[in-house]
Design a protein around this motif. Structure first.
Motif, mmCIF file in Angstrom:
data_model
loop_
_atom_site.group_PDB
_atom_site.id
_atom_site.type_symbol
_atom_site.label_atom_id
_atom_site.label_comp_id
_atom_site.label_asym_id
_atom_site.label_seq_id
_atom_site.Cartn_x
_atom_site.Cartn_y
_atom_site.Cartn_z
ATOM 1 N N UNK A 127 4.295 14.083 4.195
ATOM 2 C CA UNK A 127 4.530 14.252 5.631
ATOM 3 C C UNK A 127 3.322 14.829 6.362
ATOM 4 N N UNK A 128 2.521 15.605 5.650
ATOM 5 C CA UNK A 128 1.378 16.251 6.291
ATOM 6 C C UNK A 128 0.168 15.326 6.379
ATOM 7 N N UNK A 129 -0.033 14.482 5.347
ATOM 8 C CA UNK A 129 -1.287 13.734 5.268
ATOM 9 C C UNK A 129 -1.123 12.210 5.195
ATOM 10 N N UNK A 130 0.074 11.696 4.901
ATOM 11 C CA UNK A 130 0.218 10.240 4.749
ATOM 12 C C UNK A 130 1.168 9.725 5.832
ATOM 13 N N UNK A 131 2.409 9.373 5.466
ATOM 14 C CA UNK A 131 3.397 8.957 6.464
ATOM 15 C C UNK A 131 4.791 9.171 5.894
ATOM 16 N N UNK B 135 0.819 -1.211 0.000
ATOM 17 C CA UNK B 135 0.000 0.000 0.000
ATOM 18 C C UNK B 135 0.855 1.265 0.000
ATOM 19 N N UNK B 136 1.908 1.272 0.816
ATOM 20 C CA UNK B 136 2.771 2.448 0.872
ATOM 21 C C UNK B 136 3.513 2.676 -0.446
ATOM 22 N N UNK B 137 3.860 1.604 -1.145
ATOM 23 C CA UNK B 137 4.493 1.755 -2.454
ATOM 24 C C UNK B 137 3.519 2.416 -3.423
ATOM 25 N N UNK B 138 2.259 1.983 -3.375
ATOM 26 C CA UNK B 138 1.250 2.595 -4.234
ATOM 27 C C UNK B 138 1.093 4.081 -3.960
ATOM 28 N N UNK B 139 1.112 4.460 -2.683
ATOM 29 C CA UNK B 139 0.941 5.862 -2.310
ATOM 30 C C UNK B 139 2.136 6.719 -2.713
ATOM 31 N N UNK B 140 3.351 6.194 -2.537
ATOM 32 C CA UNK B 140 4.533 6.990 -2.899
ATOM 33 C C UNK B 140 4.627 7.160 -4.415
ATOM 34 N N UNK B 141 4.192 6.145 -5.181
ATOM 35 C CA UNK B 141 4.151 6.275 -6.642
ATOM 36 C C UNK B 141 3.039 7.234 -7.068
ATOM 37 N N UNK B 142 1.916 7.191 -6.350
ATOM 38 C CA UNK B 142 0.811 8.119 -6.636
ATOM 39 C C UNK B 142 1.276 9.564 -6.519
ATOM 40 N N UNK B 143 2.009 9.869 -5.448
ATOM 41 C CA UNK B 143 2.465 11.244 -5.226
ATOM 42 C C UNK B 143 3.271 11.766 -6.406
ATOM 43 N N UNK B 144 4.152 10.928 -6.965
ATOM 44 C CA UNK B 144 4.990 11.379 -8.065
ATOM 45 C C UNK B 144 4.270 11.302 -9.405
ATOM 46 N N UNK B 145 3.287 10.416 -9.518
ATOM 47 C CA UNK B 145 2.501 10.385 -10.748
ATOM 48 C C UNK B 145 1.621 11.614 -10.886
ATOM 49 N N UNK B 146 1.118 12.109 -9.757
ATOM 50 C CA UNK B 146 0.229 13.274 -9.756
ATOM 51 C C UNK B 146 0.965 14.606 -9.658
#
Length: 292
Positions: free
Chosen positions: A256-260, A76-87
């Motif tokens: 850092x503000x909204x995820x981890x 899940x965390x991999x998906x979120x970190x990739x999401x941040x850079x995709x967006x």
């Protein structure tokens, strides 16, 4: 080249000093200050916009969600970190890079404005859905305001200072280059926060980091190639920068503000890879132009 070296040094300092995690409160004001100085030299008129920039902005949620669901198969965390850079929207430094390669900086300004507007509209709605957070209308409005004002505030203030500031605006332009210190500070603090999380709050396996590095590298190459294909034939370099060179500071703040803190890994890796890529791109474009 010196700036790239300083960025890498800031990354290293943060990794060695996990105590910098205590200073994450500086990220947002420093980011807004950096955006202000970047927008101070932006002249907004119709000529800086094009359809290709809109196409690139519309691709951001598709790329981000595609990265998220692909990464989620592993973690899940991999998906979120990739999401941040995709967006992530276009980096505010791209007009400078375009000028270095003797390309049209105005194209980059239009891309910055459009992609940042798209990010500010999409992220507050998308993030709570993916995190499984049920926000009240008031909470959602606060999230939209916080993210939107982080971009819109510096843009509006920069335009007001540019148009009406007179001598003050000239003075601000002279000190603008020194704001790079704030960029380095954000890199070091975010890196320190990641280091603190990896050392004391997480047991992240090396395999996760290797998979994240591979995913970020593939995403970076896709962004640069796709961006160049979307742009008009005489703006291939500008198009690659518009979609490939990302505002990593905005992604770091969101992480850092909204995820981890672990999701800061994606932006950190992207910083490293995009500096290497763009350094090579500058050399390639210069040689190509000399042969033309």
């Amino acid at each position: 080249m010196l700036k790239s070296v300083l960025i890498l040094l800031a990354l290293a300092v943060g990794l060695l000093l996990p105590q910098l995690d205590a200073y994450t409160f500086t990220l947002r004001p420093f980011l807004m200050t950096l955006l202000f100085f970047s927008f101070l030299d932006v002249r907004i008129d119709r000529s800086i916009f094009s359809r290709q920039q809109l196409f690139a902005a519309c691709l951001l949620p598709a790329i981000g969600l595609g990265c998220y669901y692909a990464g989620r198969w592993y973690d899940e965390d991999l998906g979120l970190t990739l999401l941040l850079m995709g967006l992530a929207p276009t980096a505010v430094i791209t007009p400078v890079l375009a000028q270095l390669m003797q390309r049209r900086a105005a194209y980059m300004v239009g891309a910055i404005i459009i992609t940042h507007a798209a990010f500010a509209l999409i992220m507050p709605v998308l993030l709570p859905q993916l995190l499984g957070v049920d926000l009240s209308l008031e909470s959602l409005g606060l999230l939209v305001y916080t993210i939107g004002s982080t971009v819109a505030g510096p843009l509006i203030l920069g335009q007001l200072a540019r148009r009406y500031g007179g001598g003050l605006a000239q003075g601000l332009r002279r000190i603008g280059p020194y704001a790079f210190v704030l960029f380095l500070s954000n890199i070091a603090v975010a890196s320190g926060s990641l280091s603190h999380y990896l050392r004391y709050e997480s047991h992240t396996p090396v395999a996760f980091m290797l998979v994240a590095a591979g995913g970020i590298g593939l995403l970076l190459l896709t962004n640069f190639v796709l961006g160049s294909r979307l742009a008009p034939e005489n703006h291939r370099v500008e198009g690659s920068l518009a979609l490939g060179r990302k505002n990593t500071m905005l992604s770091i703040w969101i992480a850092l503000e909204y995820i981890n803190p672990l999701t800061v890994l994606g932006p950190m890796l992207y910083i490293l890879f995009q500096n290497v890529f763009v350094a090579g791109q500058i050399v390639y474009v210069d040689r190509k132009d000399r042969r033309a």
